[in-house]
Structures are given as C-alpha cells and as structure tokens.
Design an enzyme around this catalytic site. Structure first.
Site, PDB file in Angstrom:
ATOM      1  N   LEU A 137       0.860  -1.183   0.000  1.00 54.71           N
ATOM      2  CA  LEU A 137       0.000   0.000   0.000  1.00 54.71           C
ATOM      3  C   LEU A 137       0.897   1.233   0.000  1.00 54.71           C
ATOM      4  O   LEU A 137       1.852   1.316   0.778  1.00 54.71           O
ATOM      5  CB  LEU A 137      -0.892   0.025   1.239  1.00 54.71           C
ATOM      6  CG  LEU A 137      -2.162  -0.833   1.231  1.00 54.71           C
ATOM      7  CD1 LEU A 137      -2.835  -0.773   2.601  1.00 54.71           C
ATOM      8  CD2 LEU A 137      -3.134  -0.386   0.145  1.00 54.71           C
ATOM      9  N   ASP A 138       0.594   2.198  -0.859  1.00 51.39           N
ATOM     10  CA  ASP A 138       1.349   3.446  -0.878  1.00 51.39           C
ATOM     11  C   ASP A 138       1.219   4.152   0.461  1.00 51.39           C
ATOM     12  O   ASP A 138       0.234   3.958   1.185  1.00 51.39           O
ATOM     13  CB  ASP A 138       0.829   4.363  -1.991  1.00 51.39           C
ATOM     14  CG  ASP A 138       1.145   3.836  -3.382  1.00 51.39           C
ATOM     15  OD1 ASP A 138       2.105   3.058  -3.518  1.00 51.39           O
ATOM     16  OD2 ASP A 138       0.419   4.200  -4.330  1.00 51.39           O
TER      17      ASP A 138
END
Length: 300
Positions: free
Chosen positions: A37-38
């Site tokens: 996940l960014d």
C-alpha cells in the site's frame, strides 16, 4: 511465531514501516507483507510472520476490494495528490451519466498502463527511481481484471467509487484514465483497501494496538498458516507418505485419492499440525505423483 496478522495500515507510513513495527516484537521470526500500500493509502495490509513468509506465491488475494476517491479536473505525474500537476480543467459540468458511460470501459479484463511512479522494474530499475531522475520509459500495458466498479457518490470535483479487482491493478491508473476519458484529467485523492481474498479490514488490528499489546497481542490475533491456506485443498496421506514428502521425495497415489483438478496446488498437514507441505500433482499414467514444492515447519 508463525501466521498472518491483519493490519489496518494508517496513512502516512509505508508498508515497510508497518513491517518494522511488527518485527521489533517478534524477533527473530522473519516478517514480510503481501500487497504493498502506498504511504498515502490506508487499510488492509497482510503481515506474514515466520513460515507464513514462504506462502506468498500460494495466497488467494483476489478479489482486492477498495474504496477510492478520485479528484476530477486535475492530473499529476504520480497520478495521486503527491505529484506535480500536469493538467487541470473544470469538472463541474460533468453529468453522472457521462461518468457511468466511461466506467463501463473499465469493467472486466482490460489492458492497464501502470503509473510511471511505481515499483515495477525496467531493466532491473524501479520505475519510480527513473521518474525521479526525469526518465520516463514506455511502460508496457498489463492485463488486469476489474470485477466491479461502482459510483457511490459524485460531488464535483470528488468522485467516490467502490472497486473490486485482481492483484496487480493500480487504482491510481484507474483515476488517471477516467479523468482522461472525461477530458478533464483525474488523480487519486484517497484510497482504502477493505479486503483481499478471504481477509477483511474489519478483522484487522491497528499499529497503536500492536505497540501497546506487544508480542502477546500479536500472538492472540494471528491467523494460523493452515487457516490462511484454507483455499488450498488438503490431501490425506499415510504416515510413511508424509515422511517421504518431508524428505523431499514424491509419492504416488491413485486417482481416487485426489480430485481430478491436476495442475493446482494441494497441501498436506501433519496430525500434530506442526508441518504443512505444499505439493504439486502430476498425472503419470493412471496414477498421480505428488511432488513437494514448499515445506512449512511450524514448530517453534
């Protein structure tokens, strides 16, 4: 310690940061994660601990479920709010029907161009590192599948969507492409992962709970390796067959011992539950050869 920990990653930290929070409590066990996940995104991050780190290639991670907010009227070089603006326009006149007409093109199997700022490698170098140097090589399209893409709210300039997709799909690319199709530009404003395969964010724990509860809290909330691999069919074997598999040797079983779906993976679990062996079946004549491909020793 072995198993899967469902973490609700907050915005502002990387997936690697989340792994480090867990690792400090479970050393010397190995710790990894599945499905990056960014930093700007939040939601379900699957943390793999101990022998679970060896299961990455066998996890059932589709569909992935997201809630995303797209900002229409602005496109950035990173396809999210962190980047430099490369295009802008007024989206206020866009009708809901026009957006729905565009979304139709993104349901099903599609060819998607990943963002230039991504971890995908070109000649061994991550694209984001090249982009930071001003180098933007042509990024080949990748086939992904979007199972569903539904509007939940449209209040210009923000478009809220629910998306269910295959592994490898980029929500940032979806936001960018919708904006381009509407001729106003678009970028991802907010992203939250709520599900991945059988796992749901509703069953996850927070970073704060991990820091407060430590190793005991982690242990209490671990999903076992066997449960995490529940989608992999189990084959019952005799004691001497288990011993052969544990030594790395194949065993031969009649067709009646296994389903006809030869080609998928299966698992063998010891009676004590301290050994899981992932096996690959190979049809040879009237029998099936079961070949061990991954040994998971769950004994501490």
């Amino acid at each position: 310690m072995h198993g899967f920990l469902l973490l609700d990653k907050p915005e502002g930290i990387t997936s690697a940061d989340a792994v480090r929070v867990v690792k400090r409590f479970v050393k010397p066990s190995k710790v990894g994660h599945s499905g990056t996940l960014d930093p700007a995104a939040s939601g379900l991050l699957l943390i793999l601990i101990g022998a679970a780190t060896k299961t990455l290639d066998y996890l059932q991670e589709s569909p992935k479920e997201y809630k995303l907010t797209v900002l229409l009227g602005e496109e950035t070089d990173t396809c999210d709010r962190e980047g430099a603006v490369v295009r802008s326009a007024d989206p206020s006149a866009i009708a809901l029907e026009a957006i729905e007409g565009v979304l139709v093109n993104y349901r099903g199997v599609i060819d998607q161009v990943p963002p230039n700022y991504s971890a995908i490698k070109k000649d061994g170098v991550p694209l984001y590192k090249l982009a930071r140097k001003g180098v933007y090589p042509e990024v080949p399209k990748r086939k992904i599948e979007i199972f569903s893409l539904e509007i939940t709210h449209w209040q210009p300039p923000f478009l809220n969507l629910d998306m269910s997709c295959s592994r490898g799909a980029y929500a940032r690319s979806v936001a960018r492409d919708i904006g381009r199709d509407l001729n106003v530009g678009g970028r991802l404003e907010k992203l939250r992962r709520i599900g991945s395969g059988k796992f749901n964010v509703a069953d996850s724990v927070s970073v704060e709970e991990i820091r407060e509860g430590g190793v005991e809290f982690i242990s209490e909330h671990l999903v076992s390796v066997v449960e995490g691999l529940a989608h992999v069919p189990t084959v019952e074997v005799l004691v001497f067959e288990l011993q052969k598999l544990a030594q790395g040797a194949s065993i031969i079983v009649p067709n009646s011992r296994i389903s006809k779906d030869v080609g998928r993976f299966y698992k063998v679990v010891s009676r004590a539950g301290d050994l899981v062996i992932l096996i690959a079946p190979e049809q040879k004549g009237s029998d099936i050869h079961l070949r061990p491909v991954r040994m998971l020793n769950l004994a501490d």
